[in-house]
Design a protein around this motif. Structure first.
Motif, PDB file in Angstrom:
ATOM      1  N   VAL A 118       0.978  -1.119   0.079  1.00 33.94           N
ATOM      2  CA  VAL A 118      -0.072   0.059   0.026  1.00 33.94           C
ATOM      3  C   VAL A 118       0.873   1.177   0.065  1.00 33.94           C
ATOM      4  N   ILE A 119       1.983   1.178   0.829  1.00 31.95           N
ATOM      5  CA  ILE A 119       2.963   2.520   0.653  1.00 31.95           C
ATOM      6  C   ILE A 119       3.568   2.728  -0.454  1.00 31.95           C
ATOM      7  N   LEU A 120       4.012   1.519  -1.168  1.00 28.61           N
ATOM      8  CA  LEU A 120       4.438   1.659  -2.505  1.00 28.61           C
ATOM      9  C   LEU A 120       3.437   2.180  -3.589  1.00 28.61           C
ATOM     10  N   ASP A 121       2.331   1.812  -3.443  1.00 34.51           N
ATOM     11  CA  ASP A 121       1.173   2.285  -4.357  1.00 34.51           C
ATOM     12  C   ASP A 121       0.984   3.874  -4.193  1.00 34.51           C
ATOM     13  N   GLU A 122       0.925   4.228  -3.033  1.00 29.08           N
ATOM     14  CA  GLU A 122       0.859   5.492  -2.441  1.00 29.08           C
ATOM     15  C   GLU A 122       2.169   6.309  -2.756  1.00 29.08           C
ATOM     16  N   ALA A 123       3.205   5.857  -3.008  1.00 27.47           N
ATOM     17  CA  ALA A 123       4.221   6.548  -3.341  1.00 27.47           C
ATOM     18  C   ALA A 123       4.223   6.837  -4.851  1.00 27.47           C
ATOM     19  N   LYS A 124       3.672   5.948  -5.455  1.00 23.04           N
ATOM     20  CA  LYS A 124       3.709   5.907  -7.088  1.00 23.04           C
ATOM     21  C   LYS A 124       2.605   7.093  -7.312  1.00 23.04           C
ATOM     22  N   ARG A 125       1.328   6.960  -6.568  1.00 22.15           N
ATOM     23  CA  ARG A 125       0.316   7.944  -6.879  1.00 22.15           C
ATOM     24  C   ARG A 125       0.845   9.325  -6.497  1.00 22.15           C
ATOM     25  N   TYR A 126       1.636   9.604  -5.382  1.00 22.13           N
ATOM     26  CA  TYR A 126       2.032  10.857  -4.939  1.00 22.13           C
ATOM     27  C   TYR A 126       3.005  11.411  -6.176  1.00 22.13           C
ATOM     28  N   LYS A 127       3.882  10.368  -6.777  1.00 22.66           N
ATOM     29  CA  LYS A 127       4.949  10.722  -7.755  1.00 22.66           C
ATOM     30  C   LYS A 127       4.192  11.483  -8.989  1.00 22.66           C
ATOM     31  N   HIS A 128       3.196  10.546  -9.253  1.00 27.16           N
ATOM     32  CA  HIS A 128       2.573  10.812 -10.494  1.00 27.16           C
ATOM     33  C   HIS A 128       1.639  12.224 -10.410  1.00 27.16           C
ATOM     34  N   ASN A 130       2.351  14.525  -8.211  1.00 35.43           N
ATOM     35  CA  ASN A 130       3.381  15.951  -8.564  1.00 35.43           C
ATOM     36  C   ASN A 130       3.895  16.137  -9.878  1.00 35.43           C
ATOM     37  N   TYR A 131       4.307  14.785 -10.501  1.00 33.29           N
ATOM     38  CA  TYR A 131       4.673  15.020 -11.654  1.00 33.29           C
ATOM     39  C   TYR A 131       3.457  15.918 -12.767  1.00 33.29           C
ATOM     40  N   THR A 132       2.465  15.683 -12.666  1.00 35.00           N
ATOM     41  CA  THR A 132       1.243  16.196 -13.420  1.00 35.00           C
ATOM     42  C   THR A 132       1.093  17.411 -12.873  1.00 35.00           C
ATOM     43  N   ASN A 133       1.307  17.703 -11.587  1.00 33.19           N
ATOM     44  CA  ASN A 133       1.196  19.283 -11.166  1.00 33.19           C
ATOM     45  C   ASN A 133       2.159  20.068 -11.590  1.00 33.19           C
ATOM     46  N   THR A 134       3.269  19.611 -11.738  1.00 35.63           N
ATOM     47  CA  THR A 134       4.557  20.412 -12.407  1.00 35.63           C
ATOM     48  C   THR A 134       4.767  20.420 -13.782  1.00 35.63           C
ATOM     49  N   VAL A 135       4.062  19.691 -14.456  1.00 37.05           N
ATOM     50  CA  VAL A 135       4.132  20.034 -16.117  1.00 37.05           C
ATOM     51  C   VAL A 135       3.293  21.100 -16.451  1.00 37.05           C
TER      52      VAL A 135
END
Length: 156
Positions: A118-128, A130-135
């Motif tokens: 669950v933590i790794l899934d949340e990390a992927k969601r968070y990374k995605h 952040n990526y879409t918010n910075t583009v």
């Protein structure tokens, strides 16, 4: 026998190989309080920011807890899970809150493996996220038809 000079100081007056080996074994044995202390210290000092990724941090926590278990120093799963959750950064605050709520309802809601997943899934969601918010989206700063350009932005 070929070894560095430091160990030979301890065995220089021993004539036979077996007693020399036993002496070196007692000096450099990976068992005992010191090695257990160092292992516990490694566990307590393991923080996500000290690793390349959250996954490598979780792998190290798993390795350390398994090593402690083999030495009859098994940590209760609640301690390990609490330690992991407490070490997650601010960005996981809402996530940690949800996990702790789950534990209030069911004390066995997660084990190490399910929590890790669950933590790794949340990390992927968070990374995605952040990526879409910075583009920067194209045409984001262009005025629409009928709108005037913002002069303050133009001068930047």
């Amino acid at each position: 026998m070929h070894c560095k000079s430091e160990p030979t100081l301890h065995i220089q007056h021993i004539e036979y190989a077996r007693p020399a080996w036993e002496k070196l074994q007692t000096l450099y044995n990976t068992q005992g309080f010191v090695s257990e202390f160092l292992l516990c210290n490694d566990f307590l000092n393991a923080k996500p920011e000290n690793f390349k990724s959250l996954e490598s941090y979780l792998n190290e926590v798993k390795r350390l807890t398994e090593e402690l278990k083999t030495r009859n120093l098994e940590l209760p799963s609640q301690i390990v899970i609490s330690w992991i959750l407490a070490n997650l950064g601010e960005e996981y605050e809402g996530f940690v809150s949800n996990i702790t709520q789950s534990f209030r309802k069911d004390s066995k809601a997660y084990d190490f493996d399910t929590l890790t997943s669950v933590i790794l899934d949340e990390a992927k969601r968070y990374k995605h996220k952040n990526y879409t918010n910075t583009v920067t989206k194209p045409n984001q700063n262009k005025p629409r038809k009928g709108q005037k350009k913002n002069r303050a932005l133009k001068n930047l």
